[in-house]
Design an enzyme around this catalytic site. Structure first.
Site, short mmCIF file in Angstrom:
data_model
loop_
_atom_site.label_atom_id
_atom_site.label_comp_id
_atom_site.label_asym_id
_atom_site.label_seq_id
_atom_site.Cartn_x
_atom_site.Cartn_y
_atom_site.Cartn_z
N THR A 133 0.85 -1.11 -0.01
CA THR A 133 -0.10 0.02 0.10
C THR A 133 0.91 1.26 0.03
O THR A 133 1.58 1.47 1.05
CB THR A 133 -0.82 0.07 1.16
OG1 THR A 133 -1.74 -1.08 1.15
CG2 THR A 133 -1.76 1.12 1.28
N LYS A 189 -7.43 1.46 -2.76
CA LYS A 189 -7.24 0.77 -1.59
C LYS A 189 -7.28 1.72 -0.15
O LYS A 189 -7.61 1.26 0.90
CB LYS A 189 -5.78 0.22 -1.53
CG LYS A 189 -5.16 -0.20 -0.20
CD LYS A 189 -5.88 -1.70 0.34
CE LYS A 189 -5.33 -2.12 1.77
NZ LYS A 189 -4.03 -2.76 1.50
#
Length: 299
Positions: A100, A175
């Site tokens: 991420t 995300k």
């Protein structure tokens, strides 16, 4: 470039809470795999399952596809950039970043990848370690269509739900949006259970009540997930600041600032949620419920 199990080589860096089970999912699917982690012992189970172990991340440059499951932007950039980085030393390769990272970082890295003739796929994941082991993750992809098509089989080896959101950076943005929604629900659940507890309602009673009510959420249905996840991070030596409920909220705020938009709720969550999660996880491990003011519920 077209990837195929048993012939396309994969180098994977990062054997943490998600990287290790993802490596095993790739091995199960028949991909020739070389793994690297700064803690060499983490590679042992992969080697036992048929993988090779690299002594340095630079050894992964010869792989057809490089998969990164490392902690953050800095770790990703340290592997990809510079004179000894993957972009400079690989030829006709592809990079799949399951970490991420910030949307702006993904955009910048994708531009650099194009300059070196490398495909770049921004592909953060969601689902946890158990789903990672089964190749059952949700993958948020940001990539040019032809780049994604070239490595789609690799991505689908770890993810049963794969969404191509758009160009590089959109996977990271999706995300972070998922994380913000999830952590908002998590913070609300902690406060709700605390208040209900003050009136003598057990947590399991509230959770059962909301399961078929308007308060239902993934967080409530999977209560205990973050206790287990925090314990796994503690066992692996991951610092609290690098855990999703700290890092991902900070990245959401950074992304909002870069986009010149406000995110006041995220700012509040970033101050509160890490303590909620870590305190509850510690007390779950000790077999007791905990108040967020640092006192036991029965005090």
């Amino acid at each position: 470039m077209a990837t195929k199990p048993r012939t396309t080589t994969i180098g994977l860096a990062g054997l943490g809470n998600l990287g290790l089970p993802m490596a095993h999912a790739l091995l199960d699917d028949g991909w020739p795999l070389t793994v690297f982690d700064p803690a060499p012992d983490k590679a042992r189970s992969c080697v036992d399952a048929g993988a090779k172990s690299a002594e340095s991340v630079e050894e992964l440059a010869s792989a057809d596809v490089l998969v990164l499951v490392v902690p953050d932007d800095a770790a990703v950039e340290s592997i990809l950039l510079g004179e000894r980085g993957y972009f400079a030393t690989s030829t006709d390769g592809a990079v799949i970043v399951h970490s991420t990272i910030l949307p702006a970082s993904a955009q910048s890295l994708a531009a650099t990848a194009r300059e070196h003739g490398t495909r770049f796929i921004d592909a953060p994941v969601s689902g946890g370690s158990a789903r990672a082991r089964k190749g059952d993750l949700t993958v948020f992809v940001g990539a040019e269509r032809e780049d994604f098509d070239a490595v789609e089989d690799v991505v689908r080896a770890v993810g049963s739900e794969v969404l191509l959101a758009g160009a590089p950076g959109t996977g990271a943005a999706t995300k972070l949006a998922n994380q913000m929604m999830m952590f908002s629900a998590l913070a609300g659940a902690h406060e709700a259970l605390d208040v209900a507890g003050k009136y003598g309602v057990a947590p399991e009673t509230v959770l059962k009540a909301v399961a078929t009510s308007t308060g239902a959420s993934w967080v409530a249905t999977n209560w205990g997930f973050f206790d287990d996840t925090a314990a796994a991070y503690s066992a692996g030596g991951t610092a609290v600041k690098d855990r999703p409920w700290s890092k991902d909220l900070f990245e959401f705020l950074t992304a909002a600032r870069t986009a010149e938009t406000s995110a006041p709720f995220a700012a509040l969550l970033s101050q509160l949620l890490p303590d909620y999660v870590e305190s509850h996880a510690r007390d779950a491990a000790a077999g007791e419920e905990h108040d967020h003011d640092g006192k036991d519920n029965d005090d």
